[in-house]
Motif scaffolding. Sequence first.
Motif, PDB file in Angstrom:
ATOM      1  N   ALA A  61       0.850  -1.323  -0.088  1.00 45.48           N
ATOM      2  CA  ALA A  61      -0.028   0.096   0.185  1.00 45.48           C
ATOM      3  C   ALA A  61       0.956   1.212  -0.112  1.00 45.48           C
ATOM      4  O   ALA A  61       0.525   2.059  -0.780  1.00 45.48           O
ATOM      5  CB  ALA A  61      -1.160  -0.079   1.078  1.00 45.48           C
ATOM      6  N   ILE A  62       2.089   1.316   0.910  1.00 42.59           N
ATOM      7  CA  ILE A  62       2.950   2.300   0.824  1.00 42.59           C
ATOM      8  C   ILE A  62       3.537   2.682  -0.471  1.00 42.59           C
ATOM      9  O   ILE A  62       3.581   3.809  -1.085  1.00 42.59           O
ATOM     10  CB  ILE A  62       3.815   2.265   1.828  1.00 42.59           C
ATOM     11  CG1 ILE A  62       3.041   2.317   3.589  1.00 42.59           C
ATOM     12  CG2 ILE A  62       5.059   3.202   1.724  1.00 42.59           C
ATOM     13  CD1 ILE A  62       3.827   1.963   4.527  1.00 42.59           C
ATOM     14  N   THR A  63       3.893   1.536  -1.129  1.00 41.82           N
ATOM     15  CA  THR A  63       4.607   1.401  -2.462  1.00 41.82           C
ATOM     16  C   THR A  63       3.672   2.231  -3.463  1.00 41.82           C
ATOM     17  O   THR A  63       4.141   3.013  -4.262  1.00 41.82           O
ATOM     18  CB  THR A  63       4.942   0.307  -2.803  1.00 41.82           C
ATOM     19  OG1 THR A  63       6.252  -0.367  -1.758  1.00 41.82           O
ATOM     20  CG2 THR A  63       5.842   0.425  -4.155  1.00 41.82           C
ATOM     21  N   ALA A  64       2.282   1.825  -3.446  1.00 41.23           N
ATOM     22  CA  ALA A  64       1.276   2.184  -4.421  1.00 41.23           C
ATOM     23  C   ALA A  64       1.023   3.715  -4.108  1.00 41.23           C
ATOM     24  O   ALA A  64       1.006   4.585  -5.032  1.00 41.23           O
ATOM     25  CB  ALA A  64       0.157   1.498  -4.340  1.00 41.23           C
ATOM     26  N   ALA A  65       0.850   4.004  -2.972  1.00 37.50           N
ATOM     27  CA  ALA A  65       0.690   5.458  -2.581  1.00 37.50           C
ATOM     28  C   ALA A  65       1.757   6.440  -2.926  1.00 37.50           C
ATOM     29  O   ALA A  65       1.745   7.276  -3.410  1.00 37.50           O
ATOM     30  CB  ALA A  65       0.451   5.706  -0.973  1.00 37.50           C
ATOM     31  N   ALA A  66       3.066   5.687  -2.851  1.00 39.71           N
ATOM     32  CA  ALA A  66       4.147   6.684  -3.172  1.00 39.71           C
ATOM     33  C   ALA A  66       4.429   6.999  -4.734  1.00 39.71           C
ATOM     34  O   ALA A  66       4.683   7.883  -5.189  1.00 39.71           O
ATOM     35  CB  ALA A  66       5.608   5.977  -2.766  1.00 39.71           C
ATOM     36  N   GLY A  67       3.957   5.785  -5.311  1.00 39.54           N
ATOM     37  CA  GLY A  67       3.867   5.719  -6.956  1.00 39.54           C
ATOM     38  C   GLY A  67       2.859   6.830  -7.284  1.00 39.54           C
ATOM     39  O   GLY A  67       3.219   7.509  -8.642  1.00 39.54           O
ATOM     40  N   ILE A  68       1.852   7.222  -6.661  1.00 38.32           N
ATOM     41  CA  ILE A  68       1.023   8.209  -6.914  1.00 38.32           C
ATOM     42  C   ILE A  68       1.326   9.546  -6.511  1.00 38.32           C
ATOM     43  O   ILE A  68       1.233  10.698  -7.124  1.00 38.32           O
ATOM     44  CB  ILE A  68      -0.353   7.782  -6.635  1.00 38.32           C
ATOM     45  CG1 ILE A  68      -0.946   6.379  -7.386  1.00 38.32           C
ATOM     46  CG2 ILE A  68      -1.666   8.941  -6.815  1.00 38.32           C
ATOM     47  CD1 ILE A  68      -2.206   5.808  -6.624  1.00 38.32           C
ATOM     48  N   ALA A  69       1.770   9.650  -5.072  1.00 36.88           N
ATOM     49  CA  ALA A  69       2.141  10.714  -4.422  1.00 36.88           C
ATOM     50  C   ALA A  69       3.310  11.664  -5.197  1.00 36.88           C
ATOM     51  O   ALA A  69       3.274  12.935  -5.256  1.00 36.88           O
ATOM     52  CB  ALA A  69       2.042  10.678  -2.918  1.00 36.88           C
ATOM     53  N   VAL A  70       4.389  10.799  -5.516  1.00 37.91           N
ATOM     54  CA  VAL A  70       5.444  11.477  -5.862  1.00 37.91           C
ATOM     55  C   VAL A  70       5.204  12.268  -7.194  1.00 37.91           C
ATOM     56  O   VAL A  70       5.734  13.313  -7.305  1.00 37.91           O
ATOM     57  CB  VAL A  70       6.776  10.376  -5.933  1.00 37.91           C
ATOM     58  CG1 VAL A  70       7.864  10.967  -6.630  1.00 37.91           C
ATOM     59  CG2 VAL A  70       7.047   9.934  -4.547  1.00 37.91           C
ATOM     60  N   PRO A  71       4.611  11.437  -8.161  1.00 42.08           N
ATOM     61  CA  PRO A  71       4.412  12.334  -9.677  1.00 42.08           C
ATOM     62  C   PRO A  71       3.526  13.653  -9.360  1.00 42.08           C
ATOM     63  O   PRO A  71       3.885  14.529  -9.754  1.00 42.08           O
ATOM     64  CB  PRO A  71       3.838  11.316 -10.448  1.00 42.08           C
ATOM     65  CG  PRO A  71       4.425  10.154  -9.708  1.00 42.08           C
ATOM     66  CD  PRO A  71       4.547  10.147  -8.430  1.00 42.08           C
ATOM     67  N   ALA A  72       2.499  13.226  -8.380  1.00 39.08           N
ATOM     68  CA  ALA A  72       1.691  14.508  -8.183  1.00 39.08           C
ATOM     69  C   ALA A  72       2.344  15.578  -7.565  1.00 39.08           C
ATOM     70  O   ALA A  72       2.174  16.703  -7.978  1.00 39.08           O
ATOM     71  CB  ALA A  72       0.548  14.159  -7.183  1.00 39.08           C
ATOM     72  N   LEU A  73       3.203  15.573  -6.507  1.00 36.93           N
ATOM     73  CA  LEU A  73       4.146  16.379  -5.780  1.00 36.93           C
ATOM     74  C   LEU A  73       5.007  17.179  -6.643  1.00 36.93           C
ATOM     75  O   LEU A  73       5.112  18.264  -6.837  1.00 36.93           O
ATOM     76  CB  LEU A  73       4.767  15.730  -4.683  1.00 36.93           C
ATOM     77  CG  LEU A  73       5.453  16.755  -3.734  1.00 36.93           C
ATOM     78  CD1 LEU A  73       4.715  17.776  -3.227  1.00 36.93           C
ATOM     79  CD2 LEU A  73       6.218  15.792  -2.735  1.00 36.93           C
ATOM     80  N   ARG A  74       5.843  16.358  -7.789  1.00 37.12           N
ATOM     81  CA  ARG A  74       6.503  16.947  -8.435  1.00 37.12           C
ATOM     82  C   ARG A  74       5.720  17.671  -9.548  1.00 37.12           C
ATOM     83  O   ARG A  74       6.302  19.125  -9.966  1.00 37.12           O
ATOM     84  CB  ARG A  74       7.411  15.757  -9.482  1.00 37.12           C
ATOM     85  CG  ARG A  74       8.277  16.254 -10.578  1.00 37.12           C
ATOM     86  CD  ARG A  74       9.239  14.987 -10.906  1.00 37.12           C
ATOM     87  NE  ARG A  74       9.942  14.175  -9.849  1.00 37.12           N
ATOM     88  CZ  ARG A  74       9.915  12.932  -9.671  1.00 37.12           C
ATOM     89  NH1 ARG A  74       9.279  12.293 -10.631  1.00 37.12           N
ATOM     90  NH2 ARG A  74      10.723  12.572  -8.781  1.00 37.12           N
ATOM     91  N   ALA A  75       4.597  17.484 -10.345  1.00 39.16           N
ATOM     92  CA  ALA A  75       3.938  18.225 -11.041  1.00 39.16           C
ATOM     93  C   ALA A  75       3.476  19.529 -10.079  1.00 39.16           C
ATOM     94  O   ALA A  75       3.609  20.493 -10.950  1.00 39.16           O
ATOM     95  CB  ALA A  75       2.697  17.380 -11.361  1.00 39.16           C
ATOM     96  N   TRP A  76       3.081  19.371  -8.966  1.00 37.53           N
ATOM     97  CA  TRP A  76       2.642  20.719  -8.285  1.00 37.53           C
ATOM     98  C   TRP A  76       3.784  21.480  -8.125  1.00 37.53           C
ATOM     99  O   TRP A  76       3.593  22.761  -8.284  1.00 37.53           O
ATOM    100  CB  TRP A  76       2.150  20.121  -6.793  1.00 37.53           C
ATOM    101  CG  TRP A  76       2.002  21.348  -6.095  1.00 37.53           C
ATOM    102  CD1 TRP A  76       0.632  22.108  -5.967  1.00 37.53           C
ATOM    103  CD2 TRP A  76       2.651  21.921  -4.912  1.00 37.53           C
ATOM    104  NE1 TRP A  76       0.838  23.132  -5.110  1.00 37.53           N
ATOM    105  CE2 TRP A  76       2.070  23.274  -4.535  1.00 37.53           C
ATOM    106  CE3 TRP A  76       4.146  21.713  -4.531  1.00 37.53           C
ATOM    107  CZ2 TRP A  76       2.579  23.859  -3.658  1.00 37.53           C
ATOM    108  CZ3 TRP A  76       4.503  22.479  -3.629  1.00 37.53           C
ATOM    109  CH2 TRP A  76       4.032  23.533  -3.027  1.00 37.53           C
TER     110      TRP A  76
END
Length: 112
Positions: free
Chosen positions: A19-34
Motif C-alpha cells: 500500500a505504501i509503495t502504491a501510494a508513493a507511486g501516485i504521490a511522488v509524481p503528483a508532488l513533482r507536478a505541483w
Amino acid sequence: MDQVIQAVTSGLWALAAAAITAAAGIAVPALRAWAVNAVQKRLGEGAARVAGEIAAEVAANPTINAATQAMLDAAADKLRQRFPDTAGRLPLDTLKGMVAGELGKLGQGVAR
C-alpha cells in the motif's frame, strides 16, 4: 497459535508495504507536478513584473516608442538575478520570450 499470529503479522506487513509503495507511486509524481507548476507560476509572475517595469519606462520616456532588445536582455538578466534557481536553468531566449509575451499582454510592442 504463535505461528498463526506470525503469519498474519507478516501478511499485514506485506500488505502495508504494498500500500505504501502504491501510494508513493501516485504521490511522488503528483508532488513533482505541483512543484513544477508552482515554479512556473512564480517565474511567470516575475516576468510580468519585469515587463511592467519596461512598460513604465517606455511610457515615461517620449523618445522611446517600443521596448528594445537591450531592454529584453536586461529583463532576462533581472529574472536570472531574482530567480537564480529557476531562471538560471533556462536559455536567455526563453526568458526574453516570456518578458516579450508579457509586454504583448500589456499592449506594448518590442522593436526588432
